[in-house]
Design an enzyme around this catalytic site. Structure first.
Site, PDB file in Angstrom:
ATOM      1  N   LYS A   1     -43.473 -19.076  13.559  1.00  0.00           N
ATOM      2  CA  LYS A   1     -42.509 -19.823  14.360  1.00  0.00           C
ATOM      3  C   LYS A   1     -43.109 -20.238  15.693  1.00  0.00           C
ATOM      4  CE  LYS A   1     -38.858 -20.454  12.960  1.00  0.00           C
ATOM      5  NZ  LYS A   1     -38.341 -21.534  12.066  1.00  0.00           N
TER       6      LYS A   1
ATOM      7  N   HIS B   1     -42.448 -28.009  13.439  1.00  0.00           N
ATOM      8  CA  HIS B   1     -41.219 -28.809  13.526  1.00  0.00           C
ATOM      9  C   HIS B   1     -41.347 -29.872  14.608  1.00  0.00           C
ATOM     10  CE1 HIS B   1     -39.436 -26.022  10.729  1.00  0.00           C
ATOM     11  NE2 HIS B   1     -39.621 -25.015  11.553  1.00  0.00           N
TER      12      HIS B   1
END
Length: 353
Positions: free
Chosen positions: A77, A95
């Site tokens: 992450k 992302h």
């Protein structure tokens, strides 16, 4: 394979208990000649001593910032906000390629430092198929949480567990009312996981995929009690649920679980919320009348950290053993450079994969 130094970093998010490489596969990397450095991490499901026993060198959490320039920093992450300039090759879920909030800032840190993002979401074969993903467990948990919420048995804060214990809570109990469920994107990894969870809960969901969403019957969608979205759009498609649908007095839909959590992206198929939910507060009420509850946790597989890490690591290991400038890693590098160009960022002297 060329000489490779992998550096497994600590995850800064306190609820992130997964790891992209488990100790068993760490041993295989070391045996293959990979230099492996592992940061200490208080919440990682596997302890540092297990990696040390596999032949890894253990270092303090966060020390990747001073790792040798040729080290490949491996995580899952988001990175911490500093340093402002990223000089290494980083492998994680960034992302940042669909103009999500913060995308330009993250990619700008890479171009400023000459580093490279090798985004795990874009680690694909020559047919565009993902080579390592948490999709099954994301779908499984997305459906499981929806079932528990709809049956009034979801409690906060959420805590990591194992599949056997979770399955015990899913089994239909006396007094549980029947409800209708819909899985959108039912044929993919996440959709398959959602279908397995519903089966465990004694629910037979309707299953939609490309054929059903190409010409969407929105009335039929809203006539389900529970919906789990497993579609991560890569090209623009009409939204599955719109703001006006939330105010539809005839809406039967009461529980909406979004596995993909594509918040902020112009390709989001559920543009009816602007922030994800958290382990501490997993459900947000989008409407009071008729009620509609949202579950959208962007690291939901971490609730089953051991099972999800084992599966992901097994899929990622062959790719790491074949790490190089071409193939899937070359495609990752090319996609990073394309994203930087699209945002008008001048790429620094980033290394090859």
């Amino acid at each position: 394979m060329t000489e490779l130094h992998l550096w497994l970093r600590h995850e800064v998010r306190s609820t992130e208990r997964r790891t992209p490489i488990v100790p068993h596969d760490a041993r295989r990397l070391v045996d293959a000649g990979v230099e492996l450095t592992v940061e200490e991490s208080p919440q990682r499901i596997f302890e540092a001593r297990e990696y040390e026993a596999a032949g890894a060198r253990i270092v303090p959490a966060g020390s990747w910032v001073s790792a040798p320039p040729d080290a490949v920093i491996l995580g899952l992450k988001e990175l911490p906000e500093h340093p402002a300039e990223l000089v290494h090759r980083h492998v994680f879920f960034g992302h940042a390629y669909k103009r999500q909030p913060g995308a330009a800032g993250l990619l700008g840190r890479f171009t400023a430092g000459g580093g490279t993002l090798l985004d795990l979401e874009y680690l694909v074969d020559d047919q565009g198929r993902r080579l390592a993903a948490f999709g099954f467990w994301a779908g499984y948990l997305g459906a499981a949480l929806a079932v528990l919420q709809h049956r009034g048995r979801l409690t906060a804060p959420l805590r990591p567990t194992d599949k056997d214990r979770l399955d015990e809570t899913l089994v239909r109990a006396p007094g549980d009312e029947h409800f209708s469920a819909l899985v959108v994107g039912a044929l993919g990894r996440s959709g398959r996981g959602a279908r397995v969870a519903f089966a465990t809960a004694g629910v037979d969901p309707d299953c939609w995929d490309l054929a059903e969403t190409r010409d969407l019957d929105r009335r039929a969608l809203l006539d389900h009690d529970v919906m789990v979205n497993c579609v991560l759009a890569t090209t623009p498609v009409p939204p599955f649920v719109r703001e006006e649908d939330l105010d539809d007095s005839a809406r039967r839909l009461r529980t909406l679980s979004d596995v993909t959590c594509d918040v902020g992206s112009p390709l989001n198929v559920l543009p009816v919320y602007d922030r994800t939910t958290e382990w501490t507060d997993p459900v947000r009420r989008l409407r009071k009348e008729p009620p509609l509850d949202l579950i959208a946790i962007d690291n939901v597989p971490s609730l089953l950290p051991r099972e999800s890490s084992d599966d992901f690591s097994a899929a990622l290991l062959p790719q790491l053993l074949d790490f190089g400038a071409g193939g899937p890693w070359g495609r990752c590098r090319d996609r990073f450079r394309q994203a930087c160009r699209e945002l008008g960022l001048a790429e620094g002297q980033s290394g090859d994969a």
